[in-house]
Design a protein around this motif. Structure first.
Motif, PDB file in Angstrom:
ATOM      1  N   ILE A   5      89.294  18.767  37.561  1.00 28.76           N
ATOM      2  CA  ILE A   5      88.992  19.000  39.142  1.00 28.76           C
ATOM      3  C   ILE A   5      87.125  19.595  38.379  1.00 28.76           C
ATOM      4  CG2 ILE A   5      89.238  20.186  40.847  1.00 28.76           C
ATOM      5  CD1 ILE A   5      91.096  17.491  41.017  1.00 28.76           C
ATOM      6  N   GLY A   6      86.504  19.916  39.412  1.00 25.73           N
ATOM      7  CA  GLY A   6      85.087  20.894  39.642  1.00 25.73           C
ATOM      8  C   GLY A   6      85.632  22.063  40.852  1.00 25.73           C
ATOM      9  N   ILE A   7      85.548  23.629  41.007  1.00 25.49           N
ATOM     10  CA  ILE A   7      85.383  23.902  41.810  1.00 25.49           C
ATOM     11  C   ILE A   7      83.961  24.408  42.251  1.00 25.49           C
ATOM     12  CG2 ILE A   7      85.878  25.842  43.010  1.00 25.49           C
ATOM     13  CD1 ILE A   7      88.924  25.617  41.476  1.00 25.49           C
ATOM     14  N   MET A   8      83.888  23.839  43.481  1.00 28.95           N
ATOM     15  CA  MET A   8      82.496  24.598  43.680  1.00 28.95           C
ATOM     16  C   MET A   8      82.861  25.396  45.100  1.00 28.95           C
ATOM     17  SD  MET A   8      79.084  24.576  43.944  1.00 28.95           S
ATOM     18  CE  MET A   8      78.745  23.101  43.263  1.00 28.95           C
ATOM     19  N   GLY A   9      81.997  26.541  44.788  1.00 29.94           N
ATOM     20  CA  GLY A   9      82.904  27.814  45.805  1.00 29.94           C
ATOM     21  C   GLY A   9      84.023  28.785  45.592  1.00 29.94           C
ATOM     22  N   TYR A  10      83.698  29.891  45.054  1.00 31.56           N
ATOM     23  CA  TYR A  10      85.182  30.863  44.466  1.00 31.56           C
ATOM     24  C   TYR A  10      85.466  31.773  44.817  1.00 31.56           C
ATOM     25  CZ  TYR A  10      88.357  32.417  40.859  1.00 31.56           C
ATOM     26  OH  TYR A  10      89.704  32.716  40.744  1.00 31.56           O
ATOM     27  N   GLY A  11      85.604  31.654  46.466  1.00 28.66           N
ATOM     28  CA  GLY A  11      86.028  32.087  47.342  1.00 28.66           C
ATOM     29  C   GLY A  11      87.817  32.141  47.477  1.00 28.66           C
ATOM     30  N   ASN A  12      89.114  33.091  48.604  1.00 23.62           N
ATOM     31  CA  ASN A  12      90.406  32.768  48.216  1.00 23.62           C
ATOM     32  C   ASN A  12      90.647  31.026  48.755  1.00 23.62           C
ATOM     33  OD1 ASN A  12      90.694  35.647  49.509  1.00 23.62           O
ATOM     34  ND2 ASN A  12      90.466  34.681  51.514  1.00 23.62           N
ATOM     35  N   LEU A  13      89.889  30.054  48.704  1.00 24.06           N
ATOM     36  CA  LEU A  13      90.093  28.484  48.934  1.00 24.06           C
ATOM     37  C   LEU A  13      89.760  27.630  47.347  1.00 24.06           C
ATOM     38  CD1 LEU A  13      90.828  26.070  50.132  1.00 24.06           C
ATOM     39  CD2 LEU A  13      88.214  25.384  50.490  1.00 24.06           C
ATOM     40  N   GLY A  14      89.234  29.211  46.927  1.00 22.46           N
ATOM     41  CA  GLY A  14      88.619  28.223  45.724  1.00 22.46           C
ATOM     42  C   GLY A  14      89.845  28.845  44.553  1.00 22.46           C
ATOM     43  N   ARG A  15      89.960  29.870  44.828  1.00 24.19           N
ATOM     44  CA  ARG A  15      91.737  30.066  43.754  1.00 24.19           C
ATOM     45  C   ARG A  15      92.850  29.918  44.054  1.00 24.19           C
ATOM     46  NH1 ARG A  15      90.734  35.923  45.572  1.00 24.19           N
ATOM     47  NH2 ARG A  15      88.704  35.734  44.580  1.00 24.19           N
ATOM     48  N   VAL A  32      84.288  25.815  37.130  1.00 19.08           N
ATOM     49  CA  VAL A  32      84.121  26.789  38.577  1.00 19.08           C
ATOM     50  C   VAL A  32      82.219  26.874  38.804  1.00 19.08           C
ATOM     51  CG1 VAL A  32      85.209  27.960  39.805  1.00 19.08           C
ATOM     52  CG2 VAL A  32      86.090  27.479  38.486  1.00 19.08           C
ATOM     53  N   PHE A  33      82.610  26.063  39.850  1.00 19.58           N
ATOM     54  CA  PHE A  33      80.911  26.574  39.777  1.00 19.58           C
ATOM     55  C   PHE A  33      80.697  27.734  41.406  1.00 19.58           C
ATOM     56  CE2 PHE A  33      81.049  22.431  38.181  1.00 19.58           C
ATOM     57  CZ  PHE A  33      80.481  22.287  37.140  1.00 19.58           C
ATOM     58  N   SER A  34      79.281  28.360  41.458  1.00 18.94           N
ATOM     59  CA  SER A  34      79.100  29.728  42.316  1.00 18.94           C
ATOM     60  C   SER A  34      78.048  30.104  42.729  1.00 18.94           C
ATOM     61  CB  SER A  34      79.989  31.005  41.699  1.00 18.94           C
ATOM     62  OG  SER A  34      79.974  32.032  42.407  1.00 18.94           O
ATOM     63  N   ARG A  35      77.705  30.454  43.218  1.00 24.10           N
ATOM     64  CA  ARG A  35      76.009  30.663  43.958  1.00 24.10           C
ATOM     65  C   ARG A  35      75.902  31.851  43.134  1.00 24.10           C
ATOM     66  NH1 ARG A  35      76.155  28.545  49.813  1.00 24.10           N
ATOM     67  NH2 ARG A  35      77.925  29.514  49.592  1.00 24.10           N
ATOM     68  N   ARG A  36      76.756  32.503  42.777  1.00 23.88           N
ATOM     69  CA  ARG A  36      76.723  33.866  42.227  1.00 23.88           C
ATOM     70  C   ARG A  36      76.364  33.786  40.934  1.00 23.88           C
ATOM     71  NH1 ARG A  36      82.354  36.375  43.738  1.00 23.88           N
ATOM     72  NH2 ARG A  36      82.947  34.343  44.394  1.00 23.88           N
ATOM     73  N   ASN A  37      76.167  34.905  40.221  1.00 24.12           N
ATOM     74  CA  ASN A  37      75.638  35.404  38.251  1.00 24.12           C
ATOM     75  C   ASN A  37      77.340  35.287  38.254  1.00 24.12           C
ATOM     76  OD1 ASN A  37      75.392  35.920  36.283  1.00 24.12           O
ATOM     77  ND2 ASN A  37      74.414  38.120  36.356  1.00 24.12           N
ATOM     78  N   PRO A  38      77.327  33.809  37.538  1.00 26.73           N
ATOM     79  CA  PRO A  38      78.381  33.477  36.991  1.00 26.73           C
ATOM     80  C   PRO A  38      79.122  34.504  35.978  1.00 26.73           C
ATOM     81  CG  PRO A  38      76.771  31.504  36.534  1.00 26.73           C
ATOM     82  CD  PRO A  38      76.436  32.818  36.718  1.00 26.73           C
ATOM     83  N   ASP A  39      78.723  35.495  35.400  1.00 28.14           N
ATOM     84  CA  ASP A  39      79.095  36.552  34.396  1.00 28.14           C
ATOM     85  C   ASP A  39      79.997  37.271  35.766  1.00 28.14           C
ATOM     86  OD1 ASP A  39      78.092  35.396  32.399  1.00 28.14           O
ATOM     87  OD2 ASP A  39      76.150  36.714  32.291  1.00 28.14           O
ATOM     88  N   LYS A  49      85.601  27.156  32.813  1.00 28.83           N
ATOM     89  CA  LYS A  49      84.200  28.320  32.206  1.00 28.83           C
ATOM     90  C   LYS A  49      84.107  28.164  34.250  1.00 28.83           C
ATOM     91  CE  LYS A  49      81.963  28.847  28.835  1.00 28.83           C
ATOM     92  NZ  LYS A  49      80.839  28.444  27.583  1.00 28.83           N
ATOM     93  N   VAL A  50      82.930  30.015  33.846  1.00 28.13           N
ATOM     94  CA  VAL A  50      81.805  29.546  35.569  1.00 28.13           C
ATOM     95  C   VAL A  50      80.741  29.106  35.119  1.00 28.13           C
ATOM     96  CG1 VAL A  50      81.730  31.367  37.381  1.00 28.13           C
ATOM     97  CG2 VAL A  50      83.717  30.910  36.180  1.00 28.13           C
ATOM     98  N   TYR A  51      80.398  28.195  36.127  1.00 27.87           N
ATOM     99  CA  TYR A  51      78.707  28.204  35.857  1.00 27.87           C
ATOM    100  C   TYR A  51      77.635  28.061  37.123  1.00 27.87           C
ATOM    101  CZ  TYR A  51      80.322  25.248  31.977  1.00 27.87           C
ATOM    102  OH  TYR A  51      81.265  25.274  30.853  1.00 27.87           O
ATOM    103  N   SER A  52      76.954  28.206  36.583  1.00 28.19           N
ATOM    104  CA  SER A  52      76.023  28.375  38.138  1.00 28.19           C
ATOM    105  C   SER A  52      75.683  26.683  38.638  1.00 28.19           C
ATOM    106  CB  SER A  52      74.557  28.786  38.269  1.00 28.19           C
ATOM    107  OG  SER A  52      73.609  28.558  39.127  1.00 28.19           O
ATOM    108  N   ALA A  53      75.831  27.357  40.462  1.00 24.00           N
ATOM    109  CA  ALA A  53      75.653  26.372  41.233  1.00 24.00           C
ATOM    110  C   ALA A  53      74.690  25.366  40.928  1.00 24.00           C
ATOM    111  CB  ALA A  53      75.883  26.188  42.792  1.00 24.00           C
TER     112      ALA A  53
END
Lengths: 328, 328
Positions: A5-15, A32-39, A49-53
């Motif tokens: 599974i990959g997750i795009m967007g990490y807010g309440n639903l991603g969690r 997990v992919f996010s538009r925020r800085n992955p760090d 791991k978290v990656y950039s979208a």
């Protein structure tokens, strides 16, 4: 081998998806992919791991199902058709009036990419929709009622927060008990918006703000509050954090109808949910739909699907034999 | 063109199918088959005729779906595999423990004949099973509870009627309200047979019969009553006919479970039915399954299916567009 599974967007639903996958041993979170800085994004799952979208297309062979956890207003209308070209995707698009156009856009993209896309997974749309469909199928001569709550409406809470002098707010949608009882009685009541739901608001006012004006602005706000019996409570920031931190929700789908040669017999079908956490429960539905999407894709299916198109057996991690022996 | 339905067996369920078809404009009853002398069987549907069960193979081209309305004890184990060789069939086989062997026999026959057979349609097995399955899929970390009633149990009524000195009887299965509330609270109670259901019996004694002995025989009957709190009321034949002529039933399927990284959130999913007529409601489910069976057969499917295998969309007489616009 588990479903990756990959997750795009990490807010309440991603969690929530991370939590749901923890309870589904046939799945694992790979990224997990996010538009925020992955760090800056801290996730729960060890090993993922978290990656950039922007990097997502590098993961075409690492991800079986990509779960899109963005919002329905602006994220999903763009994201779901875009990613359905490259991945098997699942979303929880919940703007009911725009489902037909979202379906059409996603269907074209998924067919172009040879993928399966399941949209509008959750509880409404989702489990509530399924209950409306099943009840209509088995009791065609009847009437549907859907009630929401008691639960937090994000949209109504946001609307209050936009009022001048409001520091924070939480709004609960509450079904009217008398209306529920009237529906259950089979009397087929015609219910106005005001008859069905109450709105209860907990508001933190800024220091020195005019509370009477805030209360009046809330109660008279068109669409959101004016058509409802609305109660406003002013509380402190501490009280809001202490007593209203959760995101509970729930509701009722009821169909009443008649059978018999002369419609002489009445029936009541009722489905209800009482949820401590709206996003975590929604995530549970999405995880089951991800399993179904994976299976449909493995069988060669293509295009956009909803929960209406999924054979229920595809949602559970059991063989047909096990299901028939233990659940039927 | 409507879906042409045949009915095999004309008791309460067969009559219920006629009523259900009346509410489904895309279906019509073309023939009713009975083991009784057809001249003695009076049906409700104008234009349909009654034939001897022996004549059924003459109707291979006149019937799209044959609905088998016999009993689960002896009729269906023989009939469903037999007729699945020649027809698309639907049954309501409800002996839970024997579903796996029934499935295997019907599957072999349906595959031999190139037909679709949907078994165990109704509400339990049927809608209750579906709710157990969906709830398990979306809330894997949880516990299921099924309660039946308030409603008439045919098997328990029959057991009382076999007692010496009993002229007639009706038995109601009643869920214990305190047990329902304990389950809904999310406390995951362990419930004994006695904790979950009460049994209430209305008995017409023959003249001069020893009521104390009858009451004791009922209350001590193994399996049927001994493990339950049972109440026995002696009433007159007139009272039985006046107050207990109906066949109501219903029940509750509840799943409670946890979500969250540390199982910190609780959820309650509840499905309930309150039915004036058990056979008519069952017939409504069967009619929807007949529509699905017809569609699956048209698409080239073969073999035995249950409601777990049916995409919900196949159950309703609506296009995908209509469903998505109005039910999703």
């Amino acid at each position: 081998m588990s479903i990756r599974i990959g997750i795009m967007g990490y807010g309440n639903l991603g969690r929530g998806i991370e939590c749901a996958v923890k309870n589904n041993p046939d799945m694992e979170i790979v990224a997990v992919f996010s538009r925020r800085n992955p760090d800056t994004v801290k996730i729960l799952t060890e090993g993922a791991k978290v990656y950039s979208a922007d990097e997502i297309l590098n993961f075409k062979d690492e991800i079986d199902v990509l779960i899109l956890c963005g919002g329905s207003a602006t994220d999903l209308p763009a994201q779901t058709p875009e990613y359905a070209k490259y991945f098997t995707v699942v979303d929880s698009f919940d703007t009911h009036a725009k489902i037909p156009e979202h379906f059409a856009a996603v269907d074209a993209a998924a067919k172009e990419g040879g993928n399966v896309a399941v949209i509008s997974c959750g509880w409404d749309p989702g489990m509530f929709s399924l209950n409306r469909l099943y009840s209509n199928a088995i009791l065609p001569n009847g009437k549907d009622y859907t009630f929401w709550g008691k639960g937090v409406s994000q949209g109504h809470s946001d609307a209050i927060r936009r009022i001048d002098g409001v520091a924070d707010a939480k709004q609960y949608t509450i079904p009217v008990e008398a209306a529920l009882e009237a529906v259950r009685s089979g009397s087929n009541p015609e219910l106005s918006v005001r008859d069905k739901h109450l709105r209860e608001c907990f508001v933190v006012a800024e220091e020195g703000a005019d509370k009477a004006r805030i209360e009046s602005e809330i109660k008279n706000m068109p669409n959101y509050f004016a058509d409802y019996d609305t109660t406003v409570h002013f509380i402190t920031k501490e009280e809001l954090c202490r007593d209203h931190a959760g995101i509970p929700h729930g509701g009722f789908v009821i169909r009443t109808g008649k059978s018999g040669w002369n419609n002489e017999n009445s029936h009541v079908i009722e489905y209800s949910l009482k949820l401590d956490s709206n996003p975590e429960f929604t995530a549970g539905v999405i995880a089951a739909c991800a399993r179904a999407a994976y299976r449909m894709k493995s069988e060669g299916a293509k295009g956009c699907k909803t929960m209406f198109d999924i054979p229920p057996a595809y949602l559970v991690a059991m063989s047909g034999e096990e299901m028939r022996a233990h659940l039927l």
